[in-house]
Enzyme design. Sequence first.
Site, mmCIF file in Angstrom:
data_model
loop_
_atom_site.group_PDB
_atom_site.id
_atom_site.type_symbol
_atom_site.label_atom_id
_atom_site.label_comp_id
_atom_site.label_asym_id
_atom_site.label_seq_id
_atom_site.Cartn_x
_atom_site.Cartn_y
_atom_site.Cartn_z
ATOM 1 N N ASP A 101 -4.706 7.087 -5.504
ATOM 2 C CA ASP A 101 -6.043 6.937 -5.341
ATOM 3 C C ASP A 101 -7.425 7.920 -5.003
ATOM 4 O O ASP A 101 -6.563 8.663 -4.511
ATOM 5 C CB ASP A 101 -6.132 5.778 -3.877
ATOM 6 C CG ASP A 101 -6.750 4.717 -3.770
ATOM 7 O OD1 ASP A 101 -7.669 4.531 -4.970
ATOM 8 O OD2 ASP A 101 -6.903 3.553 -3.402
ATOM 9 N N ASP A 127 -10.083 -3.837 -7.917
ATOM 10 C CA ASP A 127 -9.774 -4.135 -6.383
ATOM 11 C C ASP A 127 -9.846 -5.840 -5.719
ATOM 12 O O ASP A 127 -9.512 -6.619 -4.826
ATOM 13 C CB ASP A 127 -10.633 -3.956 -4.803
ATOM 14 C CG ASP A 127 -9.984 -2.193 -4.831
ATOM 15 O OD1 ASP A 127 -8.761 -1.550 -5.281
ATOM 16 O OD2 ASP A 127 -10.573 -1.672 -3.827
HETATM 17 C C1 GLA Z 1 -8.681 1.363 -2.680
HETATM 18 C C2 GLA Z 1 -7.736 0.190 -3.336
HETATM 19 C C3 GLA Z 1 -6.795 -0.112 -2.550
HETATM 20 C C4 GLA Z 1 -6.702 -0.083 -0.853
HETATM 21 C C5 GLA Z 1 -7.205 0.843 -0.699
HETATM 22 C C6 GLA Z 1 -6.535 1.838 0.464
HETATM 23 O O1 GLA Z 1 -9.455 0.498 -2.107
HETATM 24 O O2 GLA Z 1 -8.109 0.099 -4.505
HETATM 25 O O3 GLA Z 1 -5.556 -1.145 -3.476
HETATM 26 O O4 GLA Z 1 -4.695 1.148 -1.727
HETATM 27 O O5 GLA Z 1 -8.150 1.896 -1.252
HETATM 28 O O6 GLA Z 1 -7.526 2.161 1.737
#
Ligand code: GLA
Length: 692
Positions: free
Chosen positions: A451, A520
């Site tokens: 990420d 997301d």
């Molecule tokens: C990002 C990702 C999510 C999750 C969060 C965790 O927003 O896109 O899917 O993994 O971080 O903090």
Amino acid sequence: MSIIIDKNSWVLEMDSCAYALGLSPNGYLTHRYWGPRLQHADDYPLPKDPDEEDSFNLPENRRLLEYPTAEGADYRDPCLCIRFQDGVRDVRLRFVDAEAEQDKDILKIHLTDLSYELHVILCYQIHSRYDLIERWVEIYQEGMKPIDVSRIFSSIWHLPDLETYRLSYTSGKWADEMKMHHEILGPGKKVLASRRLITGHNGNPWFALDDGTATEYTGKVWFGTVAWSGNWKTIAEISENQMLQILSGINDWDFNWQLQPGERFTTPHAIGGFSSEGFHEASQKMHDYVREEYLPHGKITRKILYNSWEATTFDVDVHSQIALAKNAAEMGVELFVLDDGWFNRRNDDRAGLGDWWPDEKKFPEGLTPLIDEVKKLGMDFGLWIEPEMVNPDSDLYRLHPDWVIHFPGLDRTLARNQLILNLAKNEVQEYLISVLDKLLSENDIRFIKWDMNRNVSEPGWPDASGDARELWVRYTMGVYHVWQTLRQRHPNIIFQSCSGGGGRVDLGIMKYADQVWPSDNTEASARLCIQENYLQLFPAATMESWVTDQNEAVIPLAFRFHVSMCGVLGIGGNIANWSDTEREEAKHWISEYKKYREIIHWGDRYLLRSAVEYAVSAVLYISQDQQNGVLFAFRTYCAEPVETPTIYPRGLAANQLYEIVGQIKSGSAWEEVGIRLSLSNFSSVLIPINRI
Ligand code: GLA
């Protein structure tokens, strides 16, 4: 032979398109043609030298150069800008020679500056089956002193003389990525770019051009992108002569590269393609190329995953995760992914990033007990990391506050309470490689979600040994280096690229990551549109999609499953709270998906009715041998009375018989008469297609 050479003229012939270039009578490396493949090599137009129009328009202002530089009286945007040590800023490249590596389908053209020891190699590789051209540029100098390169793009594409030029591109923002635009261009420039350090949610280096009339299945479409995960820029320019050129590559904003004597710089690779059958064929060619030749693990079966983020957020521990893992395994899930919250002192987003070892309170015996349990349940184990980041409240930051991107003396802007480690620095790369290698060596981890949850600010690199503006490029190179080293050491691990959803979705990262997380936003009706546009750019085998609890009061579980089944299926809801009936239904859809996933991932996709345009939409996937397929149709909300429109399948073999919705007809009959469906608001269907 696919690279046809005739003295100083070259034709790159692919299955159904061609690209031609050559030296003009006055010795300029000139673009000649890009479009459908012609019958004979001498059908392609010859390179021309334009005439002078008037004293305000010298010939160079209309030359179609293969790699224009800042030179002379050409006022269109160039690909290369350099400042030599003596202050000269005109770069006058001229042809030296060319070499063709026929076995690799590569053509390299060497150019040299008229006055300075500067050498540029233009590289072209053709991928015939996909009608794609890959281009990149190498540059080196043999002078005595460094030179400043303030722009070095990967490619320029010249389009034929069209009445109208229409540019297609995407825009967006966090949780609202991949909005498609089709815009008629007027004179001047349209600039698309990221200066966020990453590709960004806000746009993508992908573009397409047509004459304003192309549709999903008809018309000529030229398209391209750049395989780069850092700052990028695309400039589409219609000159005063009504010709269109489109340039792309590393963004030159705040960029400078001090090219040392003997040093070589290679640009990211650009890819360009041509379709004579609309946007569908453009996407299909890219899909085929990416999944057959590009992704790290090629055509391996994508495992159905469960991700615990939306269920437990930071509140994870060995017990809660084992409970979820049991539920997931019962439904038929194959890969259990533990998301954020597992590492040292990570109870919310204020602490922990940088300290990549299990939190002692949540996982007192490390990750092993959870991993063992997950394996016992018959699943693989996957883990979330965000290696490029650090919280000020972390052991790593306390030890190395100078490792982050910052300007000395200025406040360091926090976003999500975190700062960005400067991956341009060797010691940061080495630290990450060692700590992550340890994590991956000590634990049986088969999947990593990588990420990256913020954009840059204060882009400083105080102890840079050269020009600190190299940060923009060296950072991305550093990310690639860490990722590549980990992949070499752990070749079987599947990586997923995520950046707060779709902040890093590009061909650069797909050299490392087989899958990406497009957004997301997991609300299924919003996701339908995001996915539709995503699939114009990239194949379904890369597109993770989870069934979650978002808007569950309105959107039935079947609909949520059908949307996610259009890509790489995952479950992301709080399955601990799902009823027995819901779990049974989930089990059913998971086992259905197992029947169709190879078709969805490796077959051809046909957009039958757009979810972006209509409340009733449909998409069809069919195996490349046209044997079996699956059709998904959706209706979101539209006010009654409404009759569900007929859905017309595509991609069937005309003379073969297919059974669809209990009836048997030939492929051509199905495509002609279509399928009548009856769908109510927020309902969907999965329709199998079987050749008899
Ligand atoms: C990002 C990702 C999510 C999750 C969060 C965790 O927003 O896109 O899917 O993994 O971080 O903090």
